[in-house]
Design an enzyme around this catalytic site. Structure first.
Site, PDB file in Angstrom:
ATOM      1  N   ASP A  11       0.813  -1.218   0.000  1.00  0.00           N
ATOM      2  CA  ASP A  11       0.000   0.000   0.000  1.00  0.00           C
ATOM      3  C   ASP A  11       0.853   1.278   0.000  1.00  0.00           C
ATOM      4  O   ASP A  11       0.447   2.314   0.486  1.00  0.00           O
ATOM      5  CB  ASP A  11      -0.973   0.005   1.181  1.00  0.00           C
ATOM      6  CG  ASP A  11      -0.246  -0.049   2.515  1.00  0.00           C
ATOM      7  OD1 ASP A  11       1.000  -0.220   2.508  1.00  0.00           O
ATOM      8  OD2 ASP A  11      -0.903   0.083   3.550  1.00  0.00           O
ATOM      9  N   HIS A  66      24.428   1.314 -17.516  1.00  0.00           N
ATOM     10  CA  HIS A  66      23.378   1.767 -16.592  1.00  0.00           C
ATOM     11  C   HIS A  66      23.564   1.126 -15.222  1.00  0.00           C
ATOM     12  O   HIS A  66      22.621   0.577 -14.642  1.00  0.00           O
ATOM     13  CB  HIS A  66      21.987   1.485 -17.173  1.00  0.00           C
ATOM     14  CG  HIS A  66      21.633   2.424 -18.278  1.00  0.00           C
ATOM     15  ND1 HIS A  66      20.594   2.231 -19.144  1.00  0.00           N
ATOM     16  CD2 HIS A  66      22.198   3.596 -18.673  1.00  0.00           C
ATOM     17  CE1 HIS A  66      20.540   3.220 -20.022  1.00  0.00           C
ATOM     18  NE2 HIS A  66      21.514   4.068 -19.756  1.00  0.00           N
ATOM     19  N   ASP A  97      27.256   9.751 -13.443  1.00  0.00           N
ATOM     20  CA  ASP A  97      26.289  10.235 -14.436  1.00  0.00           C
ATOM     21  C   ASP A  97      25.034  10.592 -13.650  1.00  0.00           C
ATOM     22  O   ASP A  97      24.311   9.696 -13.193  1.00  0.00           O
ATOM     23  CB  ASP A  97      26.023   9.124 -15.465  1.00  0.00           C
ATOM     24  CG  ASP A  97      25.065   9.551 -16.574  1.00  0.00           C
ATOM     25  OD1 ASP A  97      24.407  10.599 -16.438  1.00  0.00           O
ATOM     26  OD2 ASP A  97      24.975   8.823 -17.574  1.00  0.00           O
ATOM     27  N   ASP A 101      21.632  16.417 -17.370  1.00  0.00           N
ATOM     28  CA  ASP A 101      22.214  15.083 -17.566  1.00  0.00           C
ATOM     29  C   ASP A 101      23.710  15.258 -17.798  1.00  0.00           C
ATOM     30  O   ASP A 101      24.141  15.601 -18.896  1.00  0.00           O
ATOM     31  CB  ASP A 101      21.528  14.436 -18.781  1.00  0.00           C
ATOM     32  CG  ASP A 101      22.006  13.013 -19.046  1.00  0.00           C
ATOM     33  OD1 ASP A 101      22.754  12.476 -18.225  1.00  0.00           O
ATOM     34  OD2 ASP A 101      21.603  12.463 -20.087  1.00  0.00           O
ATOM     35  N   HIS A 138      26.920   2.990 -27.615  1.00  0.00           N
ATOM     36  CA  HIS A 138      25.690   3.784 -27.456  1.00  0.00           C
ATOM     37  C   HIS A 138      25.758   5.019 -28.341  1.00  0.00           C
ATOM     38  O   HIS A 138      26.782   5.312 -28.953  1.00  0.00           O
ATOM     39  CB  HIS A 138      25.470   4.158 -25.985  1.00  0.00           C
ATOM     40  CG  HIS A 138      26.585   4.939 -25.361  1.00  0.00           C
ATOM     41  ND1 HIS A 138      26.827   6.267 -25.658  1.00  0.00           N
ATOM     42  CD2 HIS A 138      27.531   4.584 -24.455  1.00  0.00           C
ATOM     43  CE1 HIS A 138      27.850   6.692 -24.942  1.00  0.00           C
ATOM     44  NE2 HIS A 138      28.318   5.685 -24.214  1.00  0.00           N
ATOM     45  N   HIS A 150      21.303  12.578 -26.972  1.00  0.00           N
ATOM     46  CA  HIS A 150      19.844  12.491 -27.129  1.00  0.00           C
ATOM     47  C   HIS A 150      19.250  13.847 -26.788  1.00  0.00           C
ATOM     48  O   HIS A 150      19.904  14.688 -26.176  1.00  0.00           O
ATOM     49  CB  HIS A 150      19.289  11.403 -26.202  1.00  0.00           C
ATOM     50  CG  HIS A 150      19.790  11.514 -24.779  1.00  0.00           C
ATOM     51  ND1 HIS A 150      19.233  12.353 -23.847  1.00  0.00           N
ATOM     52  CD2 HIS A 150      20.847  10.929 -24.146  1.00  0.00           C
ATOM     53  CE1 HIS A 150      19.890  12.256 -22.705  1.00  0.00           C
ATOM     54  NE2 HIS A 150      20.897  11.407 -22.867  1.00  0.00           N
ATOM     55  N   HIS A 181      15.552  11.449 -21.646  1.00  0.00           N
ATOM     56  CA  HIS A 181      15.606  11.080 -23.068  1.00  0.00           C
ATOM     57  C   HIS A 181      14.353  11.700 -23.653  1.00  0.00           C
ATOM     58  O   HIS A 181      13.278  11.111 -23.638  1.00  0.00           O
ATOM     59  CB  HIS A 181      15.637   9.555 -23.244  1.00  0.00           C
ATOM     60  CG  HIS A 181      16.880   8.953 -22.645  1.00  0.00           C
ATOM     61  ND1 HIS A 181      16.969   7.658 -22.239  1.00  0.00           N
ATOM     62  CD2 HIS A 181      18.095   9.502 -22.394  1.00  0.00           C
ATOM     63  CE1 HIS A 181      18.190   7.423 -21.760  1.00  0.00           C
ATOM     64  NE2 HIS A 181      18.885   8.536 -21.838  1.00  0.00           N
ATOM     65  N   GLU A 223      27.742  12.866 -25.367  1.00  0.00           N
ATOM     66  CA  GLU A 223      28.248  11.947 -24.343  1.00  0.00           C
ATOM     67  C   GLU A 223      28.996  10.738 -24.894  1.00  0.00           C
ATOM     68  O   GLU A 223      28.588   9.591 -24.686  1.00  0.00           O
ATOM     69  CB  GLU A 223      27.096  11.467 -23.455  1.00  0.00           C
ATOM     70  CG  GLU A 223      25.884  10.916 -24.193  1.00  0.00           C
ATOM     71  CD  GLU A 223      24.785  10.449 -23.235  1.00  0.00           C
ATOM     72  OE1 GLU A 223      25.103   9.623 -22.359  1.00  0.00           O
ATOM     73  OE2 GLU A 223      23.649  10.889 -23.358  1.00  0.00           O
ATOM     74  N   TYR A 283      34.573   2.076 -23.054  1.00  0.00           N
ATOM     75  CA  TYR A 283      34.373   1.119 -21.953  1.00  0.00           C
ATOM     76  C   TYR A 283      35.152  -0.143 -22.280  1.00  0.00           C
ATOM     77  O   TYR A 283      34.803  -0.865 -23.214  1.00  0.00           O
ATOM     78  CB  TYR A 283      32.879   0.809 -21.795  1.00  0.00           C
ATOM     79  CG  TYR A 283      32.029   2.064 -21.841  1.00  0.00           C
ATOM     80  CD1 TYR A 283      31.783   2.815 -20.685  1.00  0.00           C
ATOM     81  CD2 TYR A 283      31.515   2.538 -23.057  1.00  0.00           C
ATOM     82  CE1 TYR A 283      31.046   3.994 -20.741  1.00  0.00           C
ATOM     83  CE2 TYR A 283      30.781   3.714 -23.119  1.00  0.00           C
ATOM     84  CZ  TYR A 283      30.554   4.429 -21.965  1.00  0.00           C
ATOM     85  OH  TYR A 283      29.829   5.594 -22.027  1.00  0.00           O
ATOM     86  N   ARG A 338      33.158   8.141 -19.587  1.00  0.00           N
ATOM     87  CA  ARG A 338      32.171   8.891 -20.375  1.00  0.00           C
ATOM     88  C   ARG A 338      32.235  10.337 -19.899  1.00  0.00           C
ATOM     89  O   ARG A 338      32.460  10.599 -18.715  1.00  0.00           O
ATOM     90  CB  ARG A 338      30.758   8.314 -20.183  1.00  0.00           C
ATOM     91  CG  ARG A 338      29.687   9.071 -20.958  1.00  0.00           C
ATOM     92  CD  ARG A 338      28.348   8.317 -21.074  1.00  0.00           C
ATOM     93  NE  ARG A 338      27.677   8.073 -19.817  1.00  0.00           N
ATOM     94  CZ  ARG A 338      27.632   6.914 -19.182  1.00  0.00           C
ATOM     95  NH1 ARG A 338      28.228   5.862 -19.695  1.00  0.00           N
ATOM     96  NH2 ARG A 338      26.989   6.781 -18.026  1.00  0.00           N
ATOM     97  N   GLU A 379      29.928  13.895 -20.444  1.00  0.00           N
ATOM     98  CA  GLU A 379      28.624  14.298 -20.986  1.00  0.00           C
ATOM     99  C   GLU A 379      28.261  15.722 -20.602  1.00  0.00           C
ATOM    100  O   GLU A 379      28.294  16.095 -19.432  1.00  0.00           O
ATOM    101  CB  GLU A 379      27.541  13.338 -20.445  1.00  0.00           C
ATOM    102  CG  GLU A 379      26.139  13.694 -20.877  1.00  0.00           C
ATOM    103  CD  GLU A 379      25.105  12.652 -20.454  1.00  0.00           C
ATOM    104  OE1 GLU A 379      25.332  11.954 -19.444  1.00  0.00           O
ATOM    105  OE2 GLU A 379      24.071  12.546 -21.137  1.00  0.00           O
TER     106      GLU A 379
END
Ligand code: GLY
Ligand code: MN
Ligand code: MN
Length: 441
Positions: free
Chosen positions: A31, A235, A252, A263, A342, A346, A353, A379, A383, A401, A403
């Site tokens: 709940d 991710h 990130d 971002d 990737h 974006h 996104h 970005e 890797y 990375r 970005e």
């Protein structure tokens, strides 16, 4: 009236009517609910913050085009679950010209919708409301059409609203800049706080504390705080490992400020000094990021920027000894996908996104050119899996990375996240002075 609503009214015209639902709360377990997140399309048009509402937008009603159906005031429910604007608040505080309790929607629907040629409604998102709309449409089939007709054309409003969302107004750019500023400061705090022995989760807490302390509602997506090889998981959101001396940390994270996302990704050494090998990879990614940021401008397409990132990163991979051979051949074979899998960026806005088409045709054959008012991330990353036998040992387990968030304007672009340092020396300087400070104190 909100500019966004005015523009939408003008776009659909007086022969049309639109039904746009708000989001509902989502059960987390038993709940309890997840923190409520408004549907961005509904929010964009109405600004109304509560769940379970429906906006009916009728341009034919020039003086009163916006009707909101909302949760009614209810002392008992409000004591348990929080305040509600109710019908009066929707009109007084949120620009509704008319408002009704949500329970009345079914009853009022035919009265509002009949007499319009087109109905703007998106099926497939809110299945309960879909049933109500279908029942209305099917009920109308049995009517003798001697009074106002029901609409004969159903149009999905998504593309229209998303095209509007894609081109940011000045006011939206200001909010995005603020969101970017808060995130940039948080990343600097993360750099100042990182040290061997501290947990990824603590860095996440420092960042999100800064967001909330500076007016953001929270994060615009789950923060990624990955030390060492965790940075090679795109991710990674567990964020629960201890940071180790000699490792890099990839962060990130972006703020959710008044509905708008930032971002940012930065990658920096846990101990404040890049090793030679880390620096070699870092500088390659940084050069590509700067080149792609520069390429985010009118005259280029989104695909051209993607191709540029692939070409430069493939060259970089060759330099590092990760790939061997002719660059064109390697690109054709998509060899780079092993280390860069990737997109280079974006759209960014109410969603991280964000909404908007990336092609000018439905077949997705022609990449869209950059247009003024778009905000995009840039970005690139590299890797290198920790167990990659093909990679020189010194690079294994490195994930980097970088970005930023970029606004396209008529004359160039604006890096909204320029305040967040990204040159290796700048980062080392920030980290080393923070460490010296804490050693003193
Ligand atoms: N963190 C999501 C992204 O960078 O796209
Ligand atoms: Mn990101
Ligand atoms: Mn991104």
């Amino acid at each position: 009236m909100r500019q966004q609503l005015k523009d939408f009214i003008e776009a659909i015209g007086k022969d049309a009517i639109a039904i746009i639902p708000a989001a509902h709360e989502v059960t987390r377990s038993y709940d309890t609910e997840f923190k409520f997140h408004q549907d961005p399309d509904f929010f964009y048009l109405t600004g109304f913050p509560e769940p379970d509402a429906i906006a009916v937008i009728a341009p034919s009603n020039k003086k009163a085009p916006l009707t909101l159906f909302v949760r009614p005031r209810d002392p008992l429910m409000e004591t348990w679950y929080g305040r509600r604007e109710g019908v009066e608040g929707a009109m007084k505080n949120h620009g509704a010209h008319k408002a009704f309790p949500i329970e009345n929607f079914e009853k009022e629907m035919a009265k509002l919708v009949n007499g319009h040629e087109k109905l703007y409604y998106r099926f497939g998102v809110d299945t309960k409301l879909d049933q109500v709309v279908l029942q209305y449409l099917s009920g109308q089939r049995f009517r003798r059409l001697k009074t106002a007709y029901p609409p004969h054309t159903i149009v999905d409003p998504t593309i229209l609203i998303h095209e509007m969302r894609l081109h940011k107004t000045e006011e939206e750019v200001e909010l995005m800049q603020k969101s970017a500023d808060i995130a940039a400061e948080a990343h600097v705090l993360a750099m100042q706080s990182a040290k061997p022995g501290i947990n990824e989760s603590q860095i996440e807490a420092i960042i999100e504390h800064h967001f909330r302390m500076n007016g953001a509602a929270g994060v615009s997506y789950n923060s990624i705080v990955g030390g060492g090889a965790n940075a090679t998981i795109l991710h990674y959101v567990e964020n629960n490992a201890e940071l180790k001396d000699g490792d890099l940390l990839l962060v990130d994270a972006g703020a959710h400020y008044k509905g708008y996302a930032s971002d940012i990704t930065r990658t920096f050494p846990v101990n404040g000094r890049f090793t030679k090998a880390q620096r070699e990879v870092y500088d390659i990614v940084l050069d590509v990021e700067i080149a792609c940021l520069e390429a985010t401008k009118i005259g280029n397409t989104i695909q051209q920027r993607q191709d540029l990132s692939i070409e430069l990163l493939t060259e970089g991979m060759k330099k590092l000894g990760l790939l061997k051979g002719d660059t064109k051949e390697l690109i054709k074979k998509k060899a780079y996908m092993k280390y860069y899998m990737h997109g280079v960026g974006h759209y960014l806005g109410l969603d991280v996104h964000d909404a908007g088409r990336y092609f000018t045709d439905a077949q997705a054959k022609n990449s869209r050119p950059f247009e003024a008012g778009m905000i995009l991330t840039v970005e690139p990353g590299l890797y290198i899996p920790p167990d990659d036998k093909d990679a020189p040992a010194k690079y294994r387990g490195i994930g980097i990375r970088i970005e930023d968030d970029v606004l396209v304007t008529e004359d160039g672009n604006v890096n909204l996240t320029a305040k967040c340092p990204k040159q290796a020396e700048e980062i080392e300087e920030i980290m080393n002075s923070a460490q010296a400070q804490s050693a003193k104190g």
